[in-house]
Design an enzyme around this catalytic site. Structure first.
Site, PDB file in Angstrom:
ATOM      1  N   LYS A  65      -0.028  -6.919  -9.341  1.00  0.00           N
ATOM      2  CA  LYS A  65      -1.084  -7.495 -10.185  1.00  0.00           C
ATOM      3  C   LYS A  65      -2.394  -7.480  -9.418  1.00  0.00           C
ATOM      4  O   LYS A  65      -2.443  -7.820  -8.236  1.00  0.00           O
ATOM      5  CB  LYS A  65      -0.732  -8.924 -10.594  1.00  0.00           C
ATOM      6  CG  LYS A  65      -1.745  -9.538 -11.571  1.00  0.00           C
ATOM      7  CD  LYS A  65      -1.315 -10.915 -12.060  1.00  0.00           C
ATOM      8  CE  LYS A  65      -1.530 -11.978 -11.009  1.00  0.00           C
ATOM      9  NZ  LYS A  65      -1.283 -13.336 -11.526  1.00  0.00           N
ATOM     10  N   ARG A 108       2.924 -17.783 -16.774  1.00  0.00           N
ATOM     11  CA  ARG A 108       3.858 -17.969 -15.664  1.00  0.00           C
ATOM     12  C   ARG A 108       3.440 -19.147 -14.792  1.00  0.00           C
ATOM     13  O   ARG A 108       4.271 -19.823 -14.188  1.00  0.00           O
ATOM     14  CB  ARG A 108       4.026 -16.678 -14.861  1.00  0.00           C
ATOM     15  CG  ARG A 108       2.805 -16.066 -14.174  1.00  0.00           C
ATOM     16  CD  ARG A 108       2.419 -16.763 -12.895  1.00  0.00           C
ATOM     17  NE  ARG A 108       1.739 -15.888 -11.971  1.00  0.00           N
ATOM     18  CZ  ARG A 108       0.866 -16.317 -11.066  1.00  0.00           C
ATOM     19  NH1 ARG A 108       0.515 -17.595 -11.027  1.00  0.00           N
ATOM     20  NH2 ARG A 108       0.330 -15.470 -10.212  1.00  0.00           N
ATOM     21  N   ASP A 157     -12.242 -33.647 -18.075  1.00  0.00           N
ATOM     22  CA  ASP A 157     -12.886 -32.430 -17.595  1.00  0.00           C
ATOM     23  C   ASP A 157     -14.357 -32.746 -17.368  1.00  0.00           C
ATOM     24  O   ASP A 157     -14.917 -33.622 -18.038  1.00  0.00           O
ATOM     25  CB  ASP A 157     -12.741 -31.306 -18.636  1.00  0.00           C
ATOM     26  CG  ASP A 157     -13.101 -29.934 -18.073  1.00  0.00           C
ATOM     27  OD1 ASP A 157     -12.179 -29.154 -17.784  1.00  0.00           O
ATOM     28  OD2 ASP A 157     -14.310 -29.645 -17.927  1.00  0.00           O
ATOM     29  N   VAL A 158     -14.982 -32.048 -16.419  1.00  0.00           N
ATOM     30  CA  VAL A 158     -16.414 -32.262 -16.196  1.00  0.00           C
ATOM     31  C   VAL A 158     -17.203 -31.920 -17.452  1.00  0.00           C
ATOM     32  O   VAL A 158     -18.294 -32.443 -17.679  1.00  0.00           O
ATOM     33  CB  VAL A 158     -16.928 -31.424 -15.003  1.00  0.00           C
ATOM     34  CG1 VAL A 158     -16.375 -31.958 -13.697  1.00  0.00           C
ATOM     35  CG2 VAL A 158     -16.583 -29.951 -15.170  1.00  0.00           C
ATOM     36  N   ALA A 218      -5.851 -25.364  -6.394  1.00  0.00           N
ATOM     37  CA  ALA A 218      -6.093 -24.812  -5.057  1.00  0.00           C
ATOM     38  C   ALA A 218      -5.272 -23.552  -4.836  1.00  0.00           C
ATOM     39  O   ALA A 218      -4.049 -23.610  -4.770  1.00  0.00           O
ATOM     40  CB  ALA A 218      -5.763 -25.853  -3.988  1.00  0.00           C
TER      41      ALA A 218
END
Length: 323
Positions: A65, A108, A157-158, A218
Site C-alpha cells: 500500500k 481495517r 471535535d475541534v 498517533a
C-alpha cells in the site's frame, strides 16, 4: 493475464465491516504466530505531510500500500489520507489488482479497534466517546457497533460541525448521540481518539477506572493524544511493537524515558491467539495503540479481490505487453 482495477466506489460496494473484522482478527493471529512478512514502513517526509510504503505477505497473500497523511488536505478539498493498493500473486509477482486503498484503510483501522475492544473493553460497555470526528470516526463506530450494544455516543471535535455531522450519523443507527467538550467525551466506557495531534488532548484526570481507549491518531514520531500519566497506569496493548515504539501513541513517552518497552503488556496478536489474556478486571484501564499494519491492508485486499471476481465488479486491463 489482466490486472483488475477497482475504484473506491467498487470497494465500498464489496466490503462489510463484519467480514473485515473477521479478516483482520485472523491477520493479527497469524502475525503473533510468526507466519507473516511485514517490513517496516518506509516514509517520505514533506513539509505538509508524508508518504508511506507498506508491504506485507501472509497466508498466500501479498501486496503493498502506498498511502499519504497530509493533515491540511481538507482545506484543499482533499482527504487527509489517500491510498493506492497493489495486490500481487506471490508465485509470479504479477499484479492481480490495483485498487483504492483509502476505504480499505478506514475499514481495517476501524476493524482493528473492534477486535481490540472485543478483548480489552468491558463486555457491558454502553457509552462510547470519540475525540476527533473525521472520516476515521465513522468506521470506528461501525466496527464497535458490531461488537457492542451501543446506547450513547459522545462526540468531540475541534470543528463542531464535524462533531454534529458524526453525531447525526450515529443517530441514524438508533443510538443516542451528543456533541460535547473533550472532558465530557472521556466520561465513557470506550474512548476512541482519532486526531493528528502532536500534544496531549486527553488528560489523565478525565479517565475513570475501567475505561478502554483505542488510540488511533498517533502514527508517526512526535504524535501524541494521551497524557503520559494515562499510559503509566494503563495496560498497554500495541498492534506491532516496533511500529508503536517508533510512531504510535507510546512513542513520545518512550522517547522521554517515562515508559520502557518492557512495560508494554502485549501485542494484540498475542491476545487474539491466546498467548496472553485480555482484560483481567473490571477496574483496569486498557489502551490499544493502533499504528496500522500492512498485514491488515493485504488481508482485506484479498477479500476485496475475491469478492470482486465473484460478482464481476471492476475493470480488467492489460497492464503489460506480455509475450
Amino acid at each position: 493475464m489482466k490486472t483488475l482495477i477497482l475504484t473506491e466506489n467498487d470497494v465500498k460496494k464489496i466490503l462489510t465491516m463484519k467480514e473485515v473484522i473477521e479478516a483482520v482478527e485472523m491477520a493479527f493471529e497469524l502475525h503473533a504466530r510468526g507466519k507473516t512478512q511485514m517490513p517496516s514502513k518506509v516514509y517520505l517526509t514533506f513539509e505538509n505531510g508524508d508518504l508511506r510504503a507498506m508491504p506485507a505477505y501472509l497466508d498466500g497473500k501479498a501486496g503493498v500500500k502506498w498511502v499519504n497523511s497530509h493533515p491540511e488536505n481538507p482545506k484543499k478539498g482533499l482527504p487527509t489520507v489517500m491510498a493506492v493498493l497493489i495486490y500481487n500473486d506471490p508465485e509470479t509477482g504479477f499484479p492481480l489488482a490495483i485498487m483504492d486503498g483509502t476505504h480499505i484503510t478506514n475499514f481495517r483501522t476501524g476493524a482493528a479497534s473492534g477486535v481490540a475492544s472485543k478483548y480489552l473493553a468491558r463486555k457491558d460497555s454502553k457509552v462510547f466517546g470519540f475525540i476527533g470526528c473525521g472520516r476515521q470516526a465513522y468506521t470506528q463506530f461501525l466496527a464497535l457497533k458490531e461488537i457492542f450494544d451501543i446506547e450513547t455516543v459522545k462526540a468531540y471535535d475541534v470543528s463542531k460541525q464535524n462533531a454534529e455531522r458524526f453525531a447525526k450519523f450515529c443517530e441514524g443507527f438508533g443510538v443516542s448521540a451528543i456533541v460535547c467538550e473533550a472532558k465530557e467525551a472521556c466520561d465513557c466506557d470506550v474512548l476512541t481518539t482519532a486526531t493528528p495531534s502532536r500534544r496531549p488532548i486527553v488528560k489523565a484526570e478525565w479517565i475513570k477506572e475501567g475505561t478502554h481507549i483505542n488510540a488511533i491518531g498517533a502514527d508517526a514520531p512526535g504524535k501524541q493524544e494521551l497524557e503520559e500519566e494515562i499510559l503509566l497506569k494503563a495496560k498497554i496493548v500495541v498492534d506491532d511493537m516496533e511500529q508503536a515504539i517508533h510512531g504510535g501513541e507510546i512513542n513520545v513517552a518512550i522517547a522521554k524515558g517515562l515508559l520502557r518497552p518492557e512495560q508494554i503488556y502485549a501485542t494484540l496478536g498475542e491476545i487474539v491467539s491466546g498467548v496472553k489474556r485480555g482484560r483481567k478486571s473490571y477496574e483496569e484501564i486498557t489502551v490499544f495503540d493502533s499504528t496500522g499494519l500492512a498485514i491488515q491492508d493485504i488481508v482485506v485486499a484479498d477479500l476485496v479481490f475475491r469478492k470482486a471476481k465473484e460478482i464481476n465488479i471492476g475493470l480488467e486491463i492489460e497492464l503489460f505487453d506480455l509475450y
